[in-house]
Structure formats: C-alpha cells, structure tokens
Scaffold this motif. Structure first.
Motif, PDB file in Angstrom:
ATOM      1  N   GLU A   1       0.736  -1.116  -0.020  1.00 21.87           N
ATOM      2  CA  GLU A   1      -0.055   0.071   0.005  1.00 21.87           C
ATOM      3  C   GLU A   1       0.765   1.286   0.065  1.00 21.87           C
ATOM      4  OE1 GLU A   1      -3.512   2.089   2.717  1.00 21.87           O
ATOM      5  OE2 GLU A   1      -2.339   0.231   3.415  1.00 21.87           O
ATOM      6  N   ILE A   2       1.937   1.289   0.757  1.00 22.52           N
ATOM      7  CA  ILE A   2       2.837   2.283   0.885  1.00 22.52           C
ATOM      8  C   ILE A   2       3.803   2.572  -0.494  1.00 22.52           C
ATOM      9  CG2 ILE A   2       4.849   3.358   1.883  1.00 22.52           C
ATOM     10  CD1 ILE A   2       2.351   3.699   3.560  1.00 22.52           C
ATOM     11  N   VAL A   3       4.177   1.369  -1.283  1.00 20.86           N
ATOM     12  CA  VAL A   3       4.801   1.230  -2.196  1.00 20.86           C
ATOM     13  C   VAL A   3       3.924   2.145  -3.274  1.00 20.86           C
ATOM     14  CG1 VAL A   3       5.702   0.060  -4.267  1.00 20.86           C
ATOM     15  CG2 VAL A   3       6.113  -0.573  -1.639  1.00 20.86           C
ATOM     16  N   ALA A   4       2.448   1.882  -3.498  1.00 23.19           N
ATOM     17  CA  ALA A   4       1.688   2.334  -4.471  1.00 23.19           C
ATOM     18  C   ALA A   4       1.542   3.898  -3.950  1.00 23.19           C
ATOM     19  CB  ALA A   4       0.372   1.671  -4.175  1.00 23.19           C
ATOM     20  N   LYS A   5       1.502   4.280  -2.934  1.00 20.93           N
ATOM     21  CA  LYS A   5       1.689   5.826  -2.449  1.00 20.93           C
ATOM     22  C   LYS A   5       2.840   6.347  -2.831  1.00 20.93           C
ATOM     23  CE  LYS A   5      -0.174   8.667   1.180  1.00 20.93           C
ATOM     24  NZ  LYS A   5      -0.819   8.697   2.447  1.00 20.93           N
ATOM     25  N   LEU A   6       3.920   5.650  -2.666  1.00 22.01           N
ATOM     26  CA  LEU A   6       5.148   6.212  -3.078  1.00 22.01           C
ATOM     27  C   LEU A   6       5.257   6.518  -4.606  1.00 22.01           C
ATOM     28  CD1 LEU A   6       7.688   4.414  -0.837  1.00 22.01           C
ATOM     29  CD2 LEU A   6       7.184   6.708  -0.561  1.00 22.01           C
ATOM     30  N   ALA A   7       4.630   5.554  -5.209  1.00 20.11           N
ATOM     31  CA  ALA A   7       4.545   5.527  -6.784  1.00 20.11           C
ATOM     32  C   ALA A   7       3.660   6.861  -7.114  1.00 20.11           C
ATOM     33  CB  ALA A   7       4.205   4.164  -7.097  1.00 20.11           C
ATOM     34  N   THR A   8       2.825   6.947  -6.591  1.00 18.81           N
ATOM     35  CA  THR A   8       2.102   8.091  -6.904  1.00 18.81           C
ATOM     36  C   THR A   8       2.609   9.545  -6.791  1.00 18.81           C
ATOM     37  OG1 THR A   8      -0.221   6.712  -6.464  1.00 18.81           O
ATOM     38  CG2 THR A   8      -0.323   9.351  -6.609  1.00 18.81           C
TER      39      THR A   8
END
Length: 379
Positions: free
Chosen positions: A54-61
């Motif tokens: 979930e955090i990786v997805a947020k970092l990607a955004t």
C-alpha cells in the motif's frame, strides 16, 4: 497508468532514495506526505525494512512512477566519470544532485535503447587531450582542436547548421530538460565512458543553447581526463571554464572567418552576423574585441547598448533562430522502422517509468511540453 506486472524481485531501497534526492524532497517532506516517521523511511532507504504494498503504491503516486519501478532489478547507473556544470552562480548541493539524477535516468533509458537498437556510441577521438594533471592550454592549441574537430566531422569553415546534430554525430547523447535552477545552463556527465549532456530547457535561446553545447563539447575534448577533484579545485576551475568558452567561440566561428565577415562593428551589422553564424551578440562582441576587430571603447559602447535595450537575457532574433532539438533517437527509430509506441511501452514495463517520461528523455514528445507534474505533487 498502473503496470500489471507482478513484482518478482525484492523492494529496491536504493531507488526510493534516488527518487527522493532527484526531486529534492527531504525525509521530513516525504514523511508528512505519507504520514510515516523519518526514522521509518530512513530504514526503508537503507534496506533495513520494507514498506507495505500500500505504501509502495503511494510512493509511486508521489514520485509519478509505476509501482514496479521499486521492484524491478534494473539498477540506476552511477556517474563514474567527470561531471561538468555550466552555471552562473554557486549551486546548492541539492540542485547538483537533482541535475545529476537526471543524467543517471537518461543513461538508464539510453543504455536500453542503444543496446536493443545497436546505436552508435561516443568515439574517443584522437584529438582528446590526454593530460590527467591540470595544464593550462594556449589559445592557439585550443583553436587547433576546434579546427581539427571541424575537419573530422567534415564541417568546413562556414556556419554550423545544427550544433545539436554535431554532438549527436559524435555519439554524445543530448537531452533538453527543465533543470529547475535558473543558474544551470547545462550539465555533462560520464557514465561507462559515454558522455551525456543535458541542456536547460529554460534557456530557450538558440544562440545561447548552441554556445552552451559547444562549451560542453569543449570540456569533453579538453578536460575529460581530469579527475573531479581537479575540476572542482577553485584554483583551476576558472581557467578550465575559460578554455571551454574559448573552444566554443572558436569552434562556432574561427578567427579567420570572423575577420572576413566583421567588416563593420555597428549593432545593426552584428545582428546580421548573429543571424548568419548563430552566435549571440555578446559572444560576437567578445570575440571581435578579443582579436582587435572591435576596440575596447566600441565594445563598451555595444555592451551598454545591449544593457539599455534590455537585451542581456533576450536578444534580437532569439525567437527567430530555431531551437536545435535533439533528433538522434527519433531518426534511429525511423531508420530501423521500429514500432515506437510498442518499444517505449516495453521499456516502461521493464523500468517502471511512465511512458511520457521516457518520451521526454528520448526527445520524441511534443517540443512544447515542459511541464513537471512531480513538483506540483511534492509541493
């Protein structure tokens, strides 16, 4: 667009630090964005712990990449040669890191494209200075280098039609990018014996860009054997920059060609010379004064005229003489009959970078698109 590739590699913690540094984002700024402590983020960047999906997805955004950017095994190439900054003032370390990061991403994409398409690499021309210890060069020696390079490239003695094309013919990779700091005109970095030049797209004056590019080629030919310690040495730096400027002026127009053309020294005539040679008025005045075609008094008057007319930043013809954008990759794709859309999509999947960013790096996007969405996201 979110990649549908299933991550099969470990979280690449070095890439998180790379992106954060690339965009000048502090640990505190990132912590505030994702609501995690700086200590936790620091552990991620050191490989001591791994963020959730979930955090990786947020970092990607936040950093405008696909999620698989953090999972792919591709390494961001390190600069392992000399770096040259063409700048107008002392640069904060933050700005240097941001610019160097763009060189590294440029190299990542170029290495993939060049390998797949078997593209020409930089050639170590015999006229490259071999000195590893600092040695001040005579003006005559620099002029000889400029003449020899013209001969190697069959450029003749007249105006150079396209300086960017000259660099690309040498196998030098050139990219236009917003370097954000108005104090940076250009940066040249070496990765695996391949030079990469990034020109600041904010400097949208063809004459200035042409001179900056010739200046960087001067560094490549005259100073690339120096260590970074020598380049950064304040005792030598001014002379090194002066030599690169001399090379740029002499390469763009030789003393003999200038003497034959500059039969008048009034501003109206100099504007015509600028149109012919693609050299700025300020550079023409300097060169003319340097070889005594323009007296000191006349040079002062001409510079005052430039100042009075507010031409120091925007000179006459700056919007008339076209910008010489890089064309190397676009021409190569056309010659090899490559399905560009499919090819770039494959690179996007492999690297985790957005298609638009890859297009921007390769110079095949819209020439007028200089937006930088990531800054808005971070701010």
């Amino acid at each position: 667009m979110v990649s549908n590739v299933t991550p099969i590699f470990k979280f690449n913690y070095k890439k998180l630090r790379f992106l954060r540094k690339k965009y000048g984002c502090s640990l505190r700024e990132l912590a505030d964005k994702i609501d995690y402590s700086t200590t936790t983020i620091s552990k991620w960047e050191k490989g001591q712990s791994v963020p959730t999906n979930e955090i990786v997805a947020k970092l990607a955004t936040i950093f405008d990449v696909h999620e698989n950017f953090f999972w792919t095994s591709d390494l961001i190439p390190n600069i392992n040669g000399t770096v040259f900054f063409r700048k107008g003032a002392v640069l904060p370390k933050k700005n240097k890191i941001e610019a160097e990061s763009k060189i590294r991403l440029f190299a990542l994409i170029d290495q993939k494209v060049s390998l797949d398409c078997n593209l020409k690499q930089y050639q170590l021309y015999d006229l490259v200075e071999k000195n590893k210890e600092f040695k001040a060069l005579r003006r005559d020696d620099i002029a000889k280098k400029a003449v020899e390079l013209r001969q190697v490239l069959n450029l003749g003695t007249g105006p150079i039609y396209n300086m960017t094309h000259v660099a690309e013919r040498m196998g030098i990779r050139v990219m236009f990018s917003d370097l954000e700091s108005e104090n940076i005109d250009a940066i040249t970095g070496w990765i695996n014996e391949q030079p990469y030049i990034i020109l600041n797209s904010r400097r949208l004056s063809s004459a200035r860009i042409r001179f900056n590019l010739a200046h960087e080629i001067g560094h490549i030919l005259l100073h690339s054997k120096y260590s970074q310690h020598i380049i950064n040495n304040t005792q030598y730096h001014k002379e090194i920059e002066h030599e690169a400027n001399q090379f740029a002026g002499l390469f763009l127009i030789s003393d003999r060609s200038l003497a034959l053309d500059m039969d008048k020294t009034n501003m109206k005539f100099l504007i015509e010379l600028k149109k012919k040679w693609g050299l700025s008025l300020q550079a023409l005045i300097y060169r003319g004064n340097e070889i005594d075609l323009i007296s000191d008094q006349q040079a002062l008057f001409l510079r005052q005229t430039i100042y009075r007319n507010s031409w120091r930043i925007h000179e006459p013809l700056d919007k008339v003489i076209p910008i010489e954008y890089p064309n190397f990759y676009e021409a190569a794709f056309k010659y090899l009959d490559i399905d560009v859309k499919r090819f770039i999509t494959e690179i996007s999947i492999e690297t985790g970078l957005k298609i638009s960013d890859i297009e921007r790096i390769l110079g095949i996007e819209s020439k007028n698109n200089n937006s930088n969405n990531i800054l808005r996201v971070l701010k």
